[in-house]
Design a protein around this motif. Structure first.
Motif, PDB file in Angstrom:
ATOM      1  N   ALA A   6      20.724 -28.327 -21.637  1.00 27.47           N
ATOM      2  CA  ALA A   6      21.880 -29.039 -22.177  1.00 27.47           C
ATOM      3  C   ALA A   6      22.825 -28.083 -22.893  1.00 27.47           C
ATOM      4  O   ALA A   6      24.055 -28.180 -22.746  1.00 27.47           O
ATOM      5  N   VAL A   7      22.269 -27.154 -23.652  1.00 28.87           N
ATOM      6  CA  VAL A   7      23.117 -26.193 -24.378  1.00 28.87           C
ATOM      7  C   VAL A   7      23.846 -25.286 -23.396  1.00 28.87           C
ATOM      8  O   VAL A   7      25.030 -24.964 -23.576  1.00 28.87           O
TER       9      VAL A   7
ATOM     10  N   ALA B  68      22.531 -32.405 -27.971  1.00 31.17           N
ATOM     11  CA  ALA B  68      21.317 -31.978 -27.266  1.00 31.17           C
ATOM     12  C   ALA B  68      20.073 -32.538 -27.960  1.00 31.17           C
ATOM     13  O   ALA B  68      19.109 -32.943 -27.294  1.00 31.17           O
ATOM     14  N   ILE B  69      20.082 -32.572 -29.275  1.00 37.28           N
ATOM     15  CA  ILE B  69      18.958 -33.165 -30.010  1.00 37.28           C
ATOM     16  C   ILE B  69      18.854 -34.655 -29.700  1.00 37.28           C
ATOM     17  O   ILE B  69      17.746 -35.195 -29.529  1.00 37.28           O
ATOM     18  N   GLU B  70      19.991 -35.343 -29.589  1.00 37.62           N
ATOM     19  CA  GLU B  70      19.971 -36.766 -29.234  1.00 37.62           C
ATOM     20  C   GLU B  70      19.425 -36.979 -27.823  1.00 37.62           C
ATOM     21  O   GLU B  70      18.694 -37.954 -27.571  1.00 37.62           O
ATOM     22  N   ILE B  71      19.761 -36.091 -26.907  1.00 38.43           N
ATOM     23  CA  ILE B  71      19.246 -36.208 -25.537  1.00 38.43           C
ATOM     24  C   ILE B  71      17.721 -36.081 -25.526  1.00 38.43           C
ATOM     25  O   ILE B  71      17.027 -36.842 -24.845  1.00 38.43           O
ATOM     26  N   VAL B  72      17.211 -35.113 -26.286  1.00 36.73           N
ATOM     27  CA  VAL B  72      15.749 -34.948 -26.380  1.00 36.73           C
ATOM     28  C   VAL B  72      15.117 -36.203 -26.973  1.00 36.73           C
ATOM     29  O   VAL B  72      14.070 -36.673 -26.515  1.00 36.73           O
ATOM     30  N   ALA B  73      15.758 -36.777 -27.989  1.00 38.87           N
ATOM     31  CA  ALA B  73      15.222 -37.999 -28.618  1.00 38.87           C
ATOM     32  C   ALA B  73      15.205 -39.169 -27.646  1.00 38.87           C
ATOM     33  O   ALA B  73      14.324 -40.037 -27.717  1.00 38.87           O
ATOM     34  N   ASP B  74      16.173 -39.205 -26.710  1.00 34.78           N
ATOM     35  CA  ASP B  74      16.243 -40.315 -25.756  1.00 34.78           C
ATOM     36  C   ASP B  74      15.323 -40.131 -24.553  1.00 34.78           C
ATOM     37  O   ASP B  74      14.828 -41.121 -24.001  1.00 34.78           O
ATOM     38  N   GLU B  75      15.084 -38.882 -24.148  1.00 32.13           N
ATOM     39  CA  GLU B  75      14.391 -38.633 -22.890  1.00 32.13           C
ATOM     40  C   GLU B  75      12.917 -38.276 -23.042  1.00 32.13           C
ATOM     41  O   GLU B  75      12.141 -38.523 -22.120  1.00 32.13           O
ATOM     42  N   CYS B  76      12.524 -37.715 -24.165  1.00 35.84           N
ATOM     43  CA  CYS B  76      11.156 -37.230 -24.308  1.00 35.84           C
ATOM     44  C   CYS B  76      10.221 -38.344 -24.779  1.00 35.84           C
ATOM     45  O   CYS B  76      10.655 -39.408 -25.227  1.00 35.84           O
ATOM     46  N   ALA B  77       8.928 -38.081 -24.664  1.00 40.74           N
ATOM     47  CA  ALA B  77       7.905 -39.059 -25.038  1.00 40.74           C
ATOM     48  C   ALA B  77       7.625 -38.982 -26.532  1.00 40.74           C
ATOM     49  O   ALA B  77       8.001 -38.026 -27.225  1.00 40.74           O
ATOM     50  N   GLN B  78       6.939 -40.007 -27.011  1.00 42.83           N
ATOM     51  CA  GLN B  78       6.502 -40.042 -28.402  1.00 42.83           C
ATOM     52  C   GLN B  78       5.297 -39.101 -28.580  1.00 42.83           C
ATOM     53  O   GLN B  78       4.553 -38.854 -27.639  1.00 42.83           O
TER      54      GLN B  78
END
Length: 322
Positions: free
Chosen positions: A159-160, A169-179
């Motif tokens: 993303a960067v 980019a941090i928001e994308i990780v928060a939306d796409e990655c698992a818990q």
């Protein structure tokens, strides 16, 4: 050889072995990373302190130590459990502590256990169970984080490189990655959207999670903010480092799998044999349950088994998380 000589030799051997064990334990305690950092901090503080005075760092250091002695240890464990497992972890911890208290009461009812040992048992066993279960939950949380963290770094690096700002980019990780990684990145993104400084948000996340790999990531973001450079290449290199550390952990578990399995088998053999004998020939083992000597043998055997298993686990555990 007379009985007196045998007793003298046995006492000498016990004292000698006990002294060696105490010396080894003290040496291990002095070489722990926490003890080394503590000694280094005190040495630096003493070197910087004015004559006859105490620096602010030393005062804060001793203030933290005082809080820990007054009950901060218990508060820290409960706060850590709440962070890594939420309310469910707190309920499970309460159940484990309650089970430890019941076990302590059962042990205190054995006639060979003196009456004065009941209060220490009621304190030591629940605290030991709390510490053990906290470590178990923290390790489980850490492994779940690190299983998805390299992929999150790769996603953020792509993303960067595509020109996306760091906050997005941090928001994308928060939306796409698992818990549980997604919730942690979501908390960071929410803090940045509220106008909190990046350094403050990342420092708070490092103190909250206490995972070295995540701390590397936070430091990389802060350094890139101060010095510039290609953040994408830095994140890709960090992802490779995290994967390499994960491989080392897996290799260490593979190398110590035999000893860990042997310790579990050894722990299960005595109760299994005792239960089998109790079912097959109850009168043969009833003497262990009805006599004072049998109680002494059971208590001594349990203590020796616990000490042996603790030593095996300590030797087999390779700490690769620092």
């Amino acid at each position: 050889m007379t009985i007196e000589n045998l007793v003298g030799v046995a006492v000498f051997a016990i004292v000698l072995i006990g002294g060696l064990l105490v010396q080894a334990a003290m040496q291990i305690a002095r070489t722990q990373p926490r003890a080394l950092m503590r000694a280094r901090a005190l040495a630096l503080a003493d070197a910087d302190a004015p004559a006859g005075g105490v620096t602010e760092g030393v005062a804060l250091f001793h203030e933290r130590e005082r809080r820990m002695r007054l009950g901060g240890w218990l508060d820290e464990r409960l706060r850590r459990i709440r962070i890594v497992s939420g309310k469910l972890g707190l309920r499970l911890t309460g159940f484990v502590v309650l089970a430890a208290m019941v076990l302590a009461l059962a042990i205190a009812q054995i006639d060979v256990v003196p009456a004065w040992a009941a209060p220490p048992l009621l304190i030591a066993l629940p605290l030991g169970a709390l510490n053990w279960f906290t470590r178990l939950l923290v390790e489980r949380f850490r492994m779940r984080m690190l299983n998805v963290f390299p992929d999150a770094l790769d996603l953020m690096a792509r993303a960067v490189r595509a020109g996306v700002p760091v906050v997005r980019a941090i928001e994308i990780v928060a939306d796409e990655c698992a818990q549980p990684l997604a919730s942690e990145f979501r908390q960071i993104a929410d803090g940045l959207q509220l106008g909190i400084e990046l350094e403050t948000v990342l420092n708070d996340a490092m103190r909250r999670l206490r995972i070295p790999e995540f701390s590397f990531f936070c430091v990389a973001l802060l350094l890139q903010r101060e010095t510039g450079g290609s953040l994408g290449e830095t994140l890709e290199g960090l992802a490779d480092i995290v994967r390499a550390r994960k491989d080392v952990r897996q290799k260490s578990r593979a190398l110590t799998a035999e000893s860990r399995l042997a310790s579990r088998v050894i722990a299960c053999v005595p109760p299994f044999i005792f239960g089998s004998l109790y079912v097959v020939d109850r009168d043969y083992v009833q003497i262990m349950l009805d006599t004072h000597a049998g109680h002494m043998i059971l208590v001594a055997s349990g203590m020796l088994l616990f000490i042996g298993l603790a030593i095996i686990q300590r030797v087999a555990k390779l700490d690769t998380l620092r």
